[in-house]
Motif scaffolding. Structure first.
Motif, short mmCIF file in Angstrom:
data_model
loop_
_atom_site.label_atom_id
_atom_site.label_comp_id
_atom_site.label_asym_id
_atom_site.label_seq_id
_atom_site.Cartn_x
_atom_site.Cartn_y
_atom_site.Cartn_z
N GLY A 141 0.81 -1.22 0.00
CA GLY A 141 0.00 0.00 0.00
C GLY A 141 0.84 1.26 0.00
O GLY A 141 0.55 2.22 -0.73
N THR A 142 1.89 1.27 0.81
CA THR A 142 2.78 2.43 0.85
C THR A 142 3.43 2.68 -0.49
O THR A 142 3.52 3.82 -0.97
CB THR A 142 3.87 2.23 1.92
OG1 THR A 142 3.26 1.98 3.18
CG2 THR A 142 4.75 3.46 2.03
N GLY A 143 3.91 1.61 -1.12
CA GLY A 143 4.55 1.76 -2.41
C GLY A 143 3.61 2.32 -3.46
O GLY A 143 3.99 3.18 -4.27
N THR A 144 2.37 1.84 -3.46
CA THR A 144 1.37 2.34 -4.42
C THR A 144 1.07 3.82 -4.15
O THR A 144 0.95 4.62 -5.10
CB THR A 144 0.09 1.51 -4.33
OG1 THR A 144 0.40 0.13 -4.52
CG2 THR A 144 -0.92 1.95 -5.38
N PHE A 145 0.95 4.17 -2.87
CA PHE A 145 0.71 5.57 -2.51
C PHE A 145 1.86 6.46 -2.98
O PHE A 145 1.64 7.54 -3.55
CB PHE A 145 0.55 5.68 -1.00
CG PHE A 145 0.38 7.09 -0.49
CD1 PHE A 145 -0.86 7.71 -0.50
CD2 PHE A 145 1.48 7.81 -0.01
CE1 PHE A 145 -1.01 9.01 -0.05
CE2 PHE A 145 1.34 9.11 0.44
CZ PHE A 145 0.09 9.71 0.43
N LEU A 146 3.08 6.01 -2.75
CA LEU A 146 4.24 6.81 -3.16
C LEU A 146 4.30 6.98 -4.66
O LEU A 146 4.71 8.04 -5.16
CB LEU A 146 5.54 6.15 -2.66
CG LEU A 146 5.75 6.11 -1.15
CD1 LEU A 146 7.09 5.46 -0.83
CD2 LEU A 146 5.69 7.52 -0.56
N GLN A 147 3.90 5.95 -5.40
CA GLN A 147 3.90 6.08 -6.85
C GLN A 147 2.91 7.15 -7.29
O GLN A 147 3.16 7.88 -8.26
CB GLN A 147 3.57 4.73 -7.49
CG GLN A 147 3.71 4.71 -9.00
CD GLN A 147 5.10 5.12 -9.46
OE1 GLN A 147 6.09 4.90 -8.76
NE2 GLN A 147 5.17 5.72 -10.64
N GLY A 148 1.78 7.25 -6.60
CA GLY A 148 0.85 8.33 -6.90
C GLY A 148 1.45 9.69 -6.61
O GLY A 148 1.24 10.65 -7.38
N VAL A 149 2.21 9.79 -5.52
CA VAL A 149 2.89 11.05 -5.20
C VAL A 149 3.89 11.43 -6.29
O VAL A 149 3.99 12.59 -6.70
CB VAL A 149 3.59 10.95 -3.83
CG1 VAL A 149 4.43 12.20 -3.56
CG2 VAL A 149 2.56 10.74 -2.72
N VAL A 150 4.61 10.43 -6.78
CA VAL A 150 5.60 10.68 -7.84
C VAL A 150 4.92 11.23 -9.09
O VAL A 150 5.39 12.22 -9.70
CB VAL A 150 6.37 9.38 -8.17
CG1 VAL A 150 7.21 9.56 -9.43
CG2 VAL A 150 7.26 8.97 -7.00
N LEU A 151 3.83 10.60 -9.50
CA LEU A 151 3.12 11.07 -10.69
C LEU A 151 2.55 12.47 -10.48
O LEU A 151 2.50 13.28 -11.42
CB LEU A 151 1.99 10.10 -11.03
CG LEU A 151 2.41 8.69 -11.46
CD1 LEU A 151 1.20 7.79 -11.61
CD2 LEU A 151 3.21 8.74 -12.77
N TRP A 152 2.16 12.79 -9.24
CA TRP A 152 1.61 14.11 -8.93
C TRP A 152 2.68 15.19 -9.02
O TRP A 152 2.50 16.20 -9.70
CB TRP A 152 1.00 14.05 -7.53
CG TRP A 152 0.58 15.39 -6.99
CD1 TRP A 152 -0.03 16.41 -7.66
CD2 TRP A 152 0.76 15.85 -5.65
NE1 TRP A 152 -0.25 17.48 -6.84
CE2 TRP A 152 0.23 17.17 -5.58
CE3 TRP A 152 1.30 15.28 -4.49
CZ2 TRP A 152 0.25 17.91 -4.41
CZ3 TRP A 152 1.31 16.02 -3.32
CH2 TRP A 152 0.78 17.32 -3.29
N ILE A 153 3.82 14.99 -8.34
CA ILE A 153 4.83 16.06 -8.29
C ILE A 153 5.59 16.19 -9.61
O ILE A 153 6.18 17.24 -9.88
CB ILE A 153 5.82 15.84 -7.13
CG1 ILE A 153 6.66 14.58 -7.36
CG2 ILE A 153 5.09 15.78 -5.80
CD1 ILE A 153 7.73 14.37 -6.30
N SER A 154 5.56 15.13 -10.44
CA SER A 154 6.30 15.20 -11.70
C SER A 154 5.41 15.57 -12.88
O SER A 154 5.93 15.84 -13.97
CB SER A 154 6.95 13.85 -11.99
OG SER A 154 5.96 12.86 -12.23
#
Length: 335
Positions: A141-154
């Motif tokens: 779950g954490t990894g999936t959440f972080l991937q969403g953060v990456v797509l957001w900030i980039s």
């Protein structure tokens, strides 16, 4: 008297035989790596044995080595961390956004990027230890959440324009023709080997992995050891992300995720080598380069790119089975 002597000699011979078997088992993967090099070198000597190809293999896999080493720390304690690839991707993207887009100094951006890994490790540890949720569920779950953060900030885009100093001291500068990235990974391998073998925290980590309840009854603070392992894993994964950014000179929002399966394959395959029965840095290092030599050699021979998925996927399944067999036969002794 003579019967006693013969019995003793027979016992000694048995011990010598067992020792040789253990040595053969410990270094079988090393021998397999050398055999692969010999086979591909004989088939395609000009391409495979060229110094350019060798240095590329050594330098390009430094990120995978670091992520595998990050992974084996919680694995040693009995926890899985499926977020290491996402942490690496977030770290690389944080570094790129702050340095390339916002104009932060490289050192400051690197501190924040490292902090993302530490923060992720703390969050993982909190949910796993205090809410008693299995590490597989939490870190997935954490990894999936972080991937969403990456797509957001980039903005779902690759960000380039990182400071030249990063690529200079990661991939451009070479020692004996090999990029410095390889030596960073090798230095980390040596450091973790020393911690596991010669320090109290390392021995406690190994003890916790063998049996948490026994470790708890022996006075070891099991939760604290697992907490620290997850934090260190997050920090090293973030370092791997920064190394990756320096290797390609940019931050890609998706390509970092491709390291997860190879890291697990190398971690479990490495658990069958050097110190069979437990996750260890040297075994992981050998496993990474065993996998990359196989993939590179087959690619040079003209096999299509799908061989990478076949190699990593097959290696993971086989490695898990072998490591489980070896672990079941190992004595529970860390003296």
């Amino acid at each position: 008297m003579s019967e006693t002597r013969q019995t003793a000699e027979g016992t000694g011979g048995g011990r010598r035989q067992i020792n040789w078997l253990r040595i053969a088992e410990a270094y079988a993967l090393v021998v397999a790596l050398l055999v692969l090099v010999a086979i591909f070198g004989a088939l395609k000597p000009a391409a495979f044995l060229s110094w350019g190809n060798i240095s590329t293999m050594l330098g390009s896999q430094a990120v995978l080595v670091v992520l595998t080493l990050a992974l084996i720390i919680p694995l040693t304690a009995g926890d899985f961390d499926l977020s290491v690839a996402s942490v690496a991707t977030l770290s690389a993207m944080t570094l790129a956004v702050l340095n390339a887009q916002d104009g932060w100094p490289l050192w400051a951006a690197m501190l924040v990027a490292a902090g993302t890994g530490i923060a992720t490790g703390i969050v993982n540890a909190a949910f796993i230890l205090y809410f008693r949720i299995h590490s597989l569920i939490v870190t997935l779950g954490t990894g999936t959440f972080l991937q969403g953060v990456v797509l957001w900030i980039s903005g779902s885009m690759t960000i380039s324009g990182l400071s030249d100093g990063l690529t200079e001291y990661v991939i451009i500068t070479r020692l004996f023709g090999i990029p410095l990235a390889f030596y960073y990974a090798l230095g980390l391998c040596i450091l973790l080997w020393y911690v596991f073998e010669y320090t109290t925290p390392g021995r406690r980590l190994l003890f916790v992995g063998r049996g948490r309840e026994v470790a708890r009854l022996s006075g070891i603070r099991v939760e604290r050891v697992r907490f620290a392992a997850l934090i260190v894993s997050g920090f090293l994964a973030a370092c791997g992300g920064m190394l990756y950014a320096g290797t390609i000179g940019a931050a890609d929002p998706l390509s970092g995720l491709t390291f997860l399966l190879p890291a697990f394959a190398a971690a479990f395959l490495g658990a069958t080598a050097v110190y069979p029965g437990r996750f260890n840095p040297w075994g992981s290092l050998v496993a990474v380069y065993f996998l990359i030599v196989g993939i590179t050699g087959l690619t040079i021979l003209g096999i299509q790119t799908f061989v990478q998925n076949l190699f990593y996927g097959g290696a993971l399944v086989i490695a898990v089975a072998l490591s489980q067999l070896v672990r079941n036969r190992e004595p529970q002794d860390f003296n």
